[in-house]
Design a protein around this motif. Structure first.
Motif, PDB file in Angstrom:
ATOM      1  N   GLN A  95      50.998  47.396  36.387  1.00 48.16           N
ATOM      2  CA  GLN A  95      51.950  48.304  37.016  1.00 48.16           C
ATOM      3  C   GLN A  95      52.603  49.254  36.016  1.00 48.16           C
ATOM      4  O   GLN A  95      52.859  50.415  36.324  1.00 48.16           O
ATOM      5  CB  GLN A  95      53.029  47.504  37.758  1.00 48.16           C
ATOM      6  CG  GLN A  95      53.923  48.375  38.627  1.00 48.16           C
ATOM      7  CD  GLN A  95      54.842  47.579  39.517  1.00 48.16           C
ATOM      8  OE1 GLN A  95      54.776  46.341  39.544  1.00 48.16           O
ATOM      9  NE2 GLN A  95      55.686  48.244  40.265  1.00 48.16           N
ATOM     10  N   GLY A  96      52.848  48.777  34.809  1.00 52.97           N
ATOM     11  CA  GLY A  96      53.459  49.619  33.796  1.00 52.97           C
ATOM     12  C   GLY A  96      52.569  50.739  33.304  1.00 52.97           C
ATOM     13  O   GLY A  96      53.039  51.645  32.601  1.00 52.97           O
ATOM     14  N   ALA A  97      51.278  50.693  33.667  1.00 49.31           N
ATOM     15  CA  ALA A  97      50.322  51.713  33.215  1.00 49.31           C
ATOM     16  C   ALA A  97      49.891  52.644  34.339  1.00 49.31           C
ATOM     17  O   ALA A  97      48.987  53.462  34.146  1.00 49.31           O
ATOM     18  CB  ALA A  97      49.089  51.034  32.610  1.00 49.31           C
ATOM     19  N   VAL A 134      42.281  55.991  28.313  1.00 52.86           N
ATOM     20  CA  VAL A 134      42.667  54.960  29.291  1.00 52.86           C
ATOM     21  C   VAL A 134      41.634  53.839  29.325  1.00 52.86           C
ATOM     22  O   VAL A 134      41.695  52.970  30.189  1.00 52.86           O
ATOM     23  CB  VAL A 134      42.860  55.549  30.702  1.00 52.86           C
ATOM     24  CG1 VAL A 134      44.047  56.503  30.730  1.00 52.86           C
ATOM     25  CG2 VAL A 134      41.593  56.253  31.202  1.00 52.86           C
ATOM     26  N   ALA A 135      40.708  53.852  28.380  1.00 54.57           N
ATOM     27  CA  ALA A 135      39.640  52.845  28.364  1.00 54.57           C
ATOM     28  C   ALA A 135      40.198  51.430  28.215  1.00 54.57           C
ATOM     29  O   ALA A 135      39.622  50.468  28.728  1.00 54.57           O
ATOM     30  CB  ALA A 135      38.649  53.150  27.236  1.00 54.57           C
ATOM     31  N   ASP A 136      41.321  51.291  27.529  1.00 50.79           N
ATOM     32  CA  ASP A 136      41.912  49.962  27.338  1.00 50.79           C
ATOM     33  C   ASP A 136      42.400  49.345  28.648  1.00 50.79           C
ATOM     34  O   ASP A 136      42.562  48.125  28.740  1.00 50.79           O
ATOM     35  CB  ASP A 136      43.076  50.046  26.348  1.00 50.79           C
ATOM     36  CG  ASP A 136      44.202  50.956  26.853  1.00 50.79           C
ATOM     37  OD1 ASP A 136      43.937  52.161  27.045  1.00 50.79           O
ATOM     38  OD2 ASP A 136      45.322  50.455  27.061  1.00 50.79           O
ATOM     39  N   LEU A 137      42.634  50.184  29.661  1.00 47.86           N
ATOM     40  CA  LEU A 137      43.114  49.675  30.951  1.00 47.86           C
ATOM     41  C   LEU A 137      41.999  49.052  31.783  1.00 47.86           C
ATOM     42  O   LEU A 137      42.272  48.364  32.760  1.00 47.86           O
ATOM     43  CB  LEU A 137      43.773  50.803  31.753  1.00 47.86           C
ATOM     44  CG  LEU A 137      44.974  51.495  31.095  1.00 47.86           C
ATOM     45  CD1 LEU A 137      45.501  52.599  31.992  1.00 47.86           C
ATOM     46  CD2 LEU A 137      46.068  50.482  30.785  1.00 47.86           C
ATOM     47  N   MET A 138      40.770  49.299  31.401  1.00 51.25           N
ATOM     48  CA  MET A 138      39.634  48.839  32.203  1.00 51.25           C
ATOM     49  C   MET A 138      39.104  47.496  31.707  1.00 51.25           C
ATOM     50  O   MET A 138      37.903  47.258  31.605  1.00 51.25           O
ATOM     51  CB  MET A 138      38.550  49.916  32.233  1.00 51.25           C
ATOM     52  CG  MET A 138      39.013  51.165  32.946  1.00 51.25           C
ATOM     53  SD  MET A 138      37.767  52.451  33.124  1.00 51.25           S
ATOM     54  CE  MET A 138      37.738  53.097  31.451  1.00 51.25           C
ATOM     55  N   ALA A 139      40.034  46.605  31.404  1.00 53.84           N
ATOM     56  CA  ALA A 139      39.698  45.265  30.936  1.00 53.84           C
ATOM     57  C   ALA A 139      39.778  44.274  32.088  1.00 53.84           C
ATOM     58  O   ALA A 139      40.308  44.583  33.166  1.00 53.84           O
ATOM     59  CB  ALA A 139      40.655  44.855  29.818  1.00 53.84           C
ATOM     60  N   SER A 140      39.269  43.098  31.875  1.00 49.82           N
ATOM     61  CA  SER A 140      39.370  42.035  32.879  1.00 49.82           C
ATOM     62  C   SER A 140      40.831  41.653  33.079  1.00 49.82           C
ATOM     63  O   SER A 140      41.640  41.725  32.152  1.00 49.82           O
ATOM     64  CB  SER A 140      38.576  40.805  32.434  1.00 49.82           C
ATOM     65  OG  SER A 140      37.240  41.155  32.129  1.00 49.82           O
ATOM     66  N   ALA A 141      41.166  41.235  34.278  1.00 45.65           N
ATOM     67  CA  ALA A 141      42.523  40.784  34.556  1.00 45.65           C
ATOM     68  C   ALA A 141      42.826  39.518  33.757  1.00 45.65           C
ATOM     69  O   ALA A 141      41.917  38.750  33.409  1.00 45.65           O
ATOM     70  CB  ALA A 141      42.682  40.515  36.052  1.00 45.65           C
ATOM     71  N   PRO A 142      44.089  39.280  33.432  1.00 42.37           N
ATOM     72  CA  PRO A 142      44.452  38.036  32.727  1.00 42.37           C
ATOM     73  C   PRO A 142      43.954  36.805  33.483  1.00 42.37           C
ATOM     74  O   PRO A 142      43.849  36.799  34.713  1.00 42.37           O
ATOM     75  CB  PRO A 142      45.989  38.091  32.702  1.00 42.37           C
ATOM     76  CG  PRO A 142      46.319  39.550  32.777  1.00 42.37           C
ATOM     77  CD  PRO A 142      45.258  40.153  33.664  1.00 42.37           C
ATOM     78  N   GLU A 143      43.667  35.746  32.729  1.00 40.94           N
ATOM     79  CA  GLU A 143      43.075  34.548  33.319  1.00 40.94           C
ATOM     80  C   GLU A 143      43.931  33.946  34.425  1.00 40.94           C
ATOM     81  O   GLU A 143      43.408  33.375  35.383  1.00 40.94           O
ATOM     82  CB  GLU A 143      42.821  33.494  32.235  1.00 40.94           C
ATOM     83  CG  GLU A 143      41.804  33.901  31.184  1.00 40.94           C
ATOM     84  CD  GLU A 143      40.409  34.111  31.757  1.00 40.94           C
ATOM     85  OE1 GLU A 143      40.107  33.552  32.831  1.00 40.94           O
ATOM     86  OE2 GLU A 143      39.613  34.817  31.126  1.00 40.94           O
TER      87      GLU A 143
END
Length: 246
Positions: free
Chosen positions: A175-177, A192-201
């Motif tokens: 949400q902060g991004a 914004v490539a860093d935002l396209m990571a897997s969700a936290p476990e």
């Protein structure tokens, strides 16, 4: 992959999540499928500052049609886009650079292959709060002169929690991004490539549900009722899908 999802939170809560001054009412939707209209939020370039966040909500067809397409019937149904390659693929390159959007949801569905059977799961936040997928939007000009807003949801590699069910999962934007993701003028795809990571476990929980969800005609709340999980499900490796290519 993300082939079905659910949006059941009231419009007021989605408006608050997206910092929208106004949002029209909509009914809860328990089984949203490709080609159906979905709610998306974008930066409001035409009247930036019209609300506190400079965002607007609109409905788009779930299944992106590139602006350059001559006949959409000749294209596969592009309801997902691989985040790793979206900035280079002709179908998604323009939208990734200029028309990124947010797709609000309360959860999504995925199927785990168990021999000849496919066990459906509801993947929902442990917080039970709505969230947003990373999306791409494109407006297609049809031959008759009509315009069609279309969208796709970005996917990434599944985290360890979801990997026993499927190899891919939709990208969840923190949400902060939200503002950075939507600001296509200020942030190029690489930024914004860093935002396209897997969700936290610990973000999602996996709820086994009945195969009622398999039919798009079934749209009632009982789709999300838990069912007992067959013992072999925990030891079944996920199978790749040809749709993961997109």
């Amino acid at each position: 992959m993300c082939g079905r999802f659910t949006l059941i939170s009231p419009a007021s809560k989605i408006g608050e999540l997206l910092s929208l001054a106004e949002i029209g009412a909509f009914p809860p939707r328990y089984n949203i499928a490709p080609t159906q209209p979905i709610l998306v939020a974008m930066a409001d370039g035409e009247r930036h500052g019209g609300n506190e966040s400079g965002r607007r909500a609109l409905l788009a067809r779930w299944g992106l049609i590139p602006a350059w397409a001559k006949d959409p019937r000749e294209l596969p149904l592009l309801f997902n886009a691989r985040s790793e390659t979206a900035a280079e693929k002709a179908a998604f390159r323009g939208a990734m650079r200029y028309r990124r959007c947010l797709v609000p949801a309360d959860g999504f569905y995925e199927w785990q292959v168990q021999g000849k059977r496919r066990q459906p799961f509801l993947l929902r936040p442990r917080s039970r709060e709505p969230f947003c997928f990373a999306g791409l939007m494109e407006t297609y000009l049809a031959a008759d002169g009509s315009e069609i807003d279309t969208a796709a949801i970005l996917t990434t590699a599944a985290n360890e929690t979801l990997l026993p069910i499927h190899q891919r999962m939709p990208v969840v934007v923190p949400q902060g991004a939200y503002q950075r993701w939507l600001d296509c003028r200020g942030y190029a795809p690489a930024e914004v490539a860093d935002l396209m990571a897997s969700a936290p476990e610990d973000f999602f929980e996996a709820i086994p549900i009945s195969d009622k969800v398999n039919s798009v005609a079934n749209v009632s709340p009982d789709l999300q009722d838990p069912v007992p999980l067959a013992p072999q499900a925990a030891n079944t490796a996920p199978a790749p899908s040809q749709l993961d290519l997109f």
